[in-house]
Design a protein around this motif. Structure first.
Motif, PDB file in Angstrom:
ATOM      1  N   ILE A 183      48.692 -56.979  63.155  1.00 18.66           N
ATOM      2  CA  ILE A 183      47.839 -56.775  64.327  1.00 18.66           C
ATOM      3  C   ILE A 183      48.486 -55.775  65.282  1.00 18.66           C
ATOM      4  O   ILE A 183      47.836 -54.866  65.795  1.00 18.66           O
ATOM      5  CB  ILE A 183      47.563 -58.135  65.019  1.00 18.66           C
ATOM      6  N   ALA A 197      48.144 -52.356  63.953  1.00 20.21           N
ATOM      7  CA  ALA A 197      46.788 -51.847  64.163  1.00 20.21           C
ATOM      8  C   ALA A 197      46.612 -51.382  65.609  1.00 20.21           C
ATOM      9  O   ALA A 197      46.041 -50.323  65.867  1.00 20.21           O
ATOM     10  CB  ALA A 197      45.771 -52.939  63.827  1.00 20.21           C
ATOM     11  N   THR A 236      45.205 -47.638  67.180  1.00 16.38           N
ATOM     12  CA  THR A 236      44.105 -47.470  68.141  1.00 16.38           C
ATOM     13  C   THR A 236      43.736 -48.832  68.719  1.00 16.38           C
ATOM     14  O   THR A 236      43.370 -49.749  67.977  1.00 16.38           O
ATOM     15  CB  THR A 236      42.850 -46.812  67.522  1.00 16.38           C
ATOM     16  N   ARG A 281      41.225 -49.470  70.709  1.00 14.65           N
ATOM     17  CA  ARG A 281      39.783 -49.712  70.626  1.00 14.65           C
ATOM     18  C   ARG A 281      39.415 -50.165  69.213  1.00 14.65           C
ATOM     19  O   ARG A 281      38.601 -51.067  69.029  1.00 14.65           O
ATOM     20  CB  ARG A 281      38.998 -48.458  71.018  1.00 14.65           C
ATOM     21  N   GLY A 282      40.054 -49.531  68.230  1.00 18.10           N
ATOM     22  CA  GLY A 282      39.814 -49.946  66.848  1.00 18.10           C
ATOM     23  C   GLY A 282      40.219 -51.395  66.645  1.00 18.10           C
ATOM     24  O   GLY A 282      39.525 -52.155  65.958  1.00 18.10           O
ATOM     25  N   ALA A 283      41.326 -51.782  67.261  1.00 14.77           N
ATOM     26  CA  ALA A 283      41.772 -53.174  67.149  1.00 14.77           C
ATOM     27  C   ALA A 283      40.744 -54.115  67.770  1.00 14.77           C
ATOM     28  O   ALA A 283      40.425 -55.175  67.213  1.00 14.77           O
ATOM     29  CB  ALA A 283      43.131 -53.341  67.823  1.00 14.77           C
ATOM     30  N   ALA A 284      40.195 -53.715  68.920  1.00 14.93           N
ATOM     31  CA  ALA A 284      39.165 -54.545  69.560  1.00 14.93           C
ATOM     32  C   ALA A 284      37.925 -54.633  68.675  1.00 14.93           C
ATOM     33  O   ALA A 284      37.263 -55.669  68.620  1.00 14.93           O
ATOM     34  CB  ALA A 284      38.803 -53.976  70.931  1.00 14.93           C
ATOM     35  N   LEU A 285      37.612 -53.545  67.954  1.00 15.75           N
ATOM     36  CA  LEU A 285      36.428 -53.535  67.094  1.00 15.75           C
ATOM     37  C   LEU A 285      36.557 -54.489  65.915  1.00 15.75           C
ATOM     38  O   LEU A 285      35.551 -54.850  65.303  1.00 15.75           O
ATOM     39  CB  LEU A 285      36.171 -52.110  66.569  1.00 15.75           C
ATOM     40  N   VAL A 286      37.788 -54.868  65.539  1.00 15.46           N
ATOM     41  CA  VAL A 286      37.940 -55.854  64.465  1.00 15.46           C
ATOM     42  C   VAL A 286      38.282 -57.238  65.032  1.00 15.46           C
ATOM     43  O   VAL A 286      38.796 -58.105  64.328  1.00 15.46           O
ATOM     44  CB  VAL A 286      38.979 -55.424  63.408  1.00 15.46           C
ATOM     45  N   GLY A 287      37.972 -57.415  66.314  1.00 17.85           N
ATOM     46  CA  GLY A 287      38.050 -58.747  66.901  1.00 17.85           C
ATOM     47  C   GLY A 287      39.404 -59.163  67.434  1.00 17.85           C
ATOM     48  O   GLY A 287      39.621 -60.343  67.742  1.00 17.85           O
ATOM     49  N   ILE A 288      40.327 -58.208  67.544  1.00 16.15           N
ATOM     50  CA  ILE A 288      41.654 -58.561  68.061  1.00 16.15           C
ATOM     51  C   ILE A 288      41.603 -58.627  69.585  1.00 16.15           C
ATOM     52  O   ILE A 288      41.045 -57.738  70.234  1.00 16.15           O
ATOM     53  CB  ILE A 288      42.700 -57.524  67.586  1.00 16.15           C
ATOM     54  N   ASN A 289      42.185 -59.681  70.128  1.00 14.84           N
ATOM     55  CA  ASN A 289      42.264 -59.824  71.589  1.00 14.84           C
ATOM     56  C   ASN A 289      43.395 -58.923  72.089  1.00 14.84           C
ATOM     57  O   ASN A 289      44.551 -59.338  72.195  1.00 14.84           O
ATOM     58  CB  ASN A 289      42.528 -61.292  71.944  1.00 14.84           C
TER      59      ASN A 289
END
Lengths: 292, 236
Positions: A168, A171, A175, A177-185
């Motif tokens: 995580i 990731a 990026t 934003r990319g991390a947020a797009l896969v549900g990472i807090n």
């Protein structure tokens, strides 16, 4: 003169281990949030002062004092990011740099409230001992630095490359934003990483406290060495920060002995200047740009 | 009585700073339905998607998924409810491989998702390149990785922002084929797309957004061959 070289290498590697640990802690923060914490040196020293407080004022034994100090700095790093860095994370890079510096100075001011500009000595957990081999001498402190840093490096490698937490963070380094797009807090993980980075830096501060008297202004000294290690190793590279720290430690000793003692203080500046000019991504870094 | 919808947006107002972009947008997307948002640049299409997925907080209005409010949820929470966005910039993990990117698509579900082989069935081209770093791939291949990463978590609704944007005609056709397959598999989608031919061919319904308001729409099946009226509504 050359007969001194083995001893200089041993001593340089030992002090370089400390720089490596501080560089490693700064790199961990950078990997998660791509922010270089210019207040990190003062947080490193805060770790040593916390041990001083817990041992002298609260009368705790060294090991519980150390663990409490690391826990306190973890909590401080977590809250620092949550309360002061995250709200301005989308702002200009300069704001982040100024915020980090301001917090560092605030921490230094808090230390001064208690200790003024007086120097203080942290209690030792063990008596100093000397070990001789092949015309070189190594202190127990130096052996401790080496063992602790190697353990921390192995642990960091394991956590960042073999665990879900590490994937995580990796990731998020690419990026956010990319991390947020896969549900990472993203905010939570950034908070945690700042906590881990500050605790690791504090561990470096405590080890520094074994060989130096504590000075509220020593944060600048530690910051520069950690930053130089990070710059030389390459921003974002964990093992790069360690190798960078070791090289700077050895260079300080060798240049300081064979050229001039002035090099003990200016080697880290020279390293930063040369690396940024000649190879901005350092020895192992992949990213030439960074958020300050 | 309101129709049961997978996603329902009611009177949504949102914007950036003091600039209000959306002024009371209402729409719904049924289960296994594909709805296209059409509009000129700056009409608020991407803002609608960013507000639904949680990157922007709504100033007013309500967003519901399967009847439950997800209004104002941060992105990681709306993701866990099944709202998954493929952004215009793709936001891939460029230094990681195709396989690592896909696996990260379902990391918060404990790696239980579509499954790599099922993802590669959608994108056979990626199967041969599973160990390639994403930053070294073409735009079309990166778009496939972005779609694959989003599908990995088996979303309840997929928000697609310009999936054919900036791609060569060959890749537009390939992405179109993949979207047709996703439609056949019943994937629910809210689609923002400048390529009107592709959007109207794929979608069940369309909505026209202008200056942050829905000004028209209808079923794509009822359209005649010419889309002149839609173009006029969007641009004139």
């Amino acid at each position: 003169m050359l007969s001194l070289l083995p001893q200089l290498l041993v001593s340089g590697i030992a002090i370089g281990m400390l720089y490596a640990l501080i560089g490693l802690s700064m790199t961990i923060l950078y990997r998660a949030t791509t922010v270089v914490n210019f207040g990190h040196g003062d947080l490193v020293m805060a770790g040593a002062y916390m041990v001083l407080i817990f041992t002298i004022h609260v009368s705790l034994p060294f090991i519980p004092a150390l663990l409490l100090s690391l826990a306190a700095l973890f909590g401080f790093g977590y809250l620092l990011h949550r309360a002061f860095i995250w709200p301005i994370i989308a702002g200009p890079h300069l704001s982040l740099a100024m915020m980090a510096i301001a917090i560092g100075y605030a921490v230094r001011g808090l230390v001064r409230l208690e200790y003024g500009s007086e120097m203080a000595k942290m209690p030792r957990p063990f008596e100093e001992q000397f070990f001789f081999a092949y015309n070189t001498v190594m202190t127990l402190d130096e052996i401790t630095f080496c063992v602790v840093v190697v353990v921390m490096l192995i642990a960091s490698y394991f956590v960042f490359s073999k665990t879900r937490f590490g994937r995580i963070v990796q990731a998020m380094f690419q990026t956010q934003r990319g991390a947020a797009l896969v549900g990472i807090n993203v905010r939570l993980y950034n908070n945690l990483i700042w906590g881990v980075g500050c605790a690791l830096g504090a561990l470096g501060g405590v080890m520094l406290g074994l060989i130096l008297v504590l000075d509220p202004d020593a944060g600048v000294w530690t910051l520069l060495r950690g930053f130089a290690a990070m710059t030389l190793g390459g921003f974002g590279s964990l093992y790069g920060a360690v190798i960078g720290g070791l090289i700077i430690g050895v260079l300080e000793k060798v240049l300081g002995t064979y050229v001039s003692t002035a090099f003990i203080d200016i080697t880290c500046y020279l390293v930063i200047i040369v690396v940024l000019l000649v190879r901005p991504r350092g020895l192992f870094g992949q990213h030439a740009t960074l958020r300050i | 009585m309101a129709v049961e919808a997978r996603l329902r947006v009611t009177d949504l107002a949102a914007g950036y700073g003091s600039n209000l972009v959306l002024h009371g947008v209402s729409l719904h997307v049924g289960e296994s339905e594909i709805v296209s948002l059409l509009g000129a640049n700056g009409s608020g299409k991407s803002t609608v998607l960013n507000t639904i997925s949680g990157f922007l907080r709504p100033r007013e209005g309500r967003i519901e998924l399967d009847g439950r409010s997800i209004s104002g949820m941060p992105p990681h929470k709306s993701f866990r409810h099944g709202v998954v966005q493929v952004s215009q910039a793709r936001d891939l993990f460029g230094d990681l491989t195709v396989e690592e990117n896909l696996k990260l698509g379902c990391i918060v579900h404990g790696d239980e998702g579509l499954g790599l082989e099922q993802a590669f069935a959608y994108f056979p081209r990626l199967a041969d390149r599973r160990d390639q770093r994403v930053s070294t791939m073409s735009g079309g291949e990166q778009q496939m990785v972005a779609l694959g990463r989003a599908l990995m978590s088996q979303p309840r609704i997929l928000l697609l922002d310009e999936p054919s944007g900036g791609l060569s005609p060959v890749f537009v056709e390939e992405i179109g084929n993949i979207m047709r397959r996703m439609k056949g598999d019943g994937v629910t989608m809210l689609l923002v797309e400048q390529n009107m031919r592709l959007a109207l061919e794929i979608s069940d319904r369309y909505l026209i957004l202008r200056d942050g308001k829905v000004i028209g729409g209808g079923a794509t099946g009822e359209l005649s061959g010419s889309h002149d009226d839609i173009v006029r509504a969007i641009y004139l």
